[in-house]
Design an enzyme around this catalytic site. Structure first.
Site, mmCIF file in Angstrom:
data_model
loop_
_atom_site.group_PDB
_atom_site.id
_atom_site.type_symbol
_atom_site.label_atom_id
_atom_site.label_comp_id
_atom_site.label_asym_id
_atom_site.label_seq_id
_atom_site.Cartn_x
_atom_site.Cartn_y
_atom_site.Cartn_z
ATOM 1 N N SER A 84 37.917 35.886 25.819
ATOM 2 C CA SER A 84 38.514 34.608 25.719
ATOM 3 C C SER A 84 38.988 34.289 24.230
ATOM 4 O O SER A 84 38.614 32.853 23.569
ATOM 5 C CB SER A 84 36.084 34.194 26.052
ATOM 6 O OG SER A 84 36.207 34.172 26.837
ATOM 7 N N THR B 71 41.693 36.861 33.286
ATOM 8 C CA THR B 71 41.495 35.368 33.078
ATOM 9 C C THR B 71 39.848 34.673 33.182
ATOM 10 O O THR B 71 39.476 35.695 34.376
ATOM 11 C CB THR B 71 41.842 34.231 33.655
ATOM 12 O OG1 THR B 71 42.401 34.097 35.115
ATOM 13 C CG2 THR B 71 44.037 34.332 33.370
ATOM 14 N N ASP B 72 39.470 34.023 32.459
ATOM 15 C CA ASP B 72 38.351 33.234 32.855
ATOM 16 C C ASP B 72 37.944 32.303 33.576
ATOM 17 O O ASP B 72 38.382 32.245 34.197
ATOM 18 C CB ASP B 72 37.806 32.184 31.170
ATOM 19 C CG ASP B 72 37.440 33.301 30.226
ATOM 20 O OD1 ASP B 72 37.365 34.841 29.858
ATOM 21 O OD2 ASP B 72 37.242 32.669 29.188
ATOM 22 N N ARG B 73 37.090 31.754 34.038
ATOM 23 C CA ARG B 73 36.288 31.175 35.272
ATOM 24 C C ARG B 73 37.295 30.078 34.316
ATOM 25 O O ARG B 73 36.886 29.192 33.482
ATOM 26 C CB ARG B 73 34.484 31.173 35.058
ATOM 27 C CG ARG B 73 34.328 29.415 35.979
ATOM 28 C CD ARG B 73 32.687 29.801 36.051
ATOM 29 N NE ARG B 73 32.489 28.775 37.947
ATOM 30 C CZ ARG B 73 31.047 28.074 37.174
ATOM 31 N NH1 ARG B 73 30.143 28.898 36.476
ATOM 32 N NH2 ARG B 73 31.404 27.926 38.643
#
Length: 249
Positions: free
Chosen positions: A199, A57-59
């Site tokens: 993303s 997962t992204d930030r």
């Protein structure tokens, strides 16, 4: 259980609040979910640990269901891993299940599909600011669902990933997309797919919202799914409304 080089294969199922992390994947000198868990496991097992995980997962993105596995020579009882990890990990990471699995189990490659949820609220609430995307107007669920439905199927998502995405293949299958009212002032977008590019979901939802607002042509998504002759602008929604919701094996 089958073992690799006399090592056991341990499967972790857990959830986390990603607000204060630089994403899931281990990064030099950054606080990440993977690094926090591996740090505790290294101390407990007295050896280097490498998590194999279902998703990255992204930030700022959260997970209600993340799955990882790791190999260890440690003789720690499976039942004690959960206790040791939850006692030492930050409170925004919680391990809810630990089990010893077959040697061949791979959290990443064995997943049949991943389900992500994106939550949008039409009510500004400072106590929810890290967990939903605020959108001033109440969204028409059916209109947004129709825009997003173009993504369903096996498509080339080359234009729906960031430049630093390392995947060599950009073809992915989206199994389903649903949009529904959620609580009083929220909607929930549920996306199921075999796997996702870096993303990808944030760009998919961001582009759909731009089309919804009339800032992009109605056929803009169809164009991006077939025209790879140039670099298109990326529209990313904020990460805080996104959750890795479910991993199915």
């Amino acid at each position: 259980m089958l073992k690799v080089n006399n090592k056991r294969n341990i499967k972790l199922s857990y959830m986390y609040d990603g607000s204060d992390y630089f994403g899931f994947q281990r990064q030099p000198k950054q606080k990440t979910i993977q690094a926090e868990i591996e740090k505790i496991l290294k101390l407990a097992c007295n050896e280097e640990i490498n998590l194999i995980s279902a998703g990255r997962t992204d930030r700022g993105v959260h997970a209600k269901h993340q799955v990882s596995n790791f190999y260890t020579s440690s003789s720690i009882e499976v039942s004690k891993f959960k206790y040791l990890l939850n006692r030492a990990l930050p409170k925004d990471i919680y391990i809810f299940d630990v089990e010893e699995v077959e040697e061949k189990f791979n959290a990443r490659h064995d997943a049949k599909f991943r389900e992500y949820v994106y939550i949008i609220s039409s009510e500004r609430n400072p106590f929810e600011a890290r967990y939903v995307k605020y959108f001033r107007d109440k969204l028409d669920v059916e209109k947004l669902k129709k825009i997003l439905s173009v993504f369903v199927g096996i498509k080339d998502f080359h234009n729906f990933r960031l430049k630093d995405c390392v995947s060599k293949v950009s073809i992915r299958e989206i199994m389903s997309i649903d949009v529904e009212n959620f609580e009083e002032n929220k909607i929930k977008i549920t996306i199921r797919g075999s796997s996702f590019l870096k993303s990808q979901i944030r760009i998919m939802v961001g582009t759909a919202l731009e089309v919804y607002k009339g800032k992009l042509p109605e056929n803009y998504i169809e164009i991006l799914l077939r025209d790879f002759s140039k670099e298109y602008r990326k529209f990313l929604v904020e990460p805080e409304g996104l959750y890795l919701n479910k991993i199915i094996y």
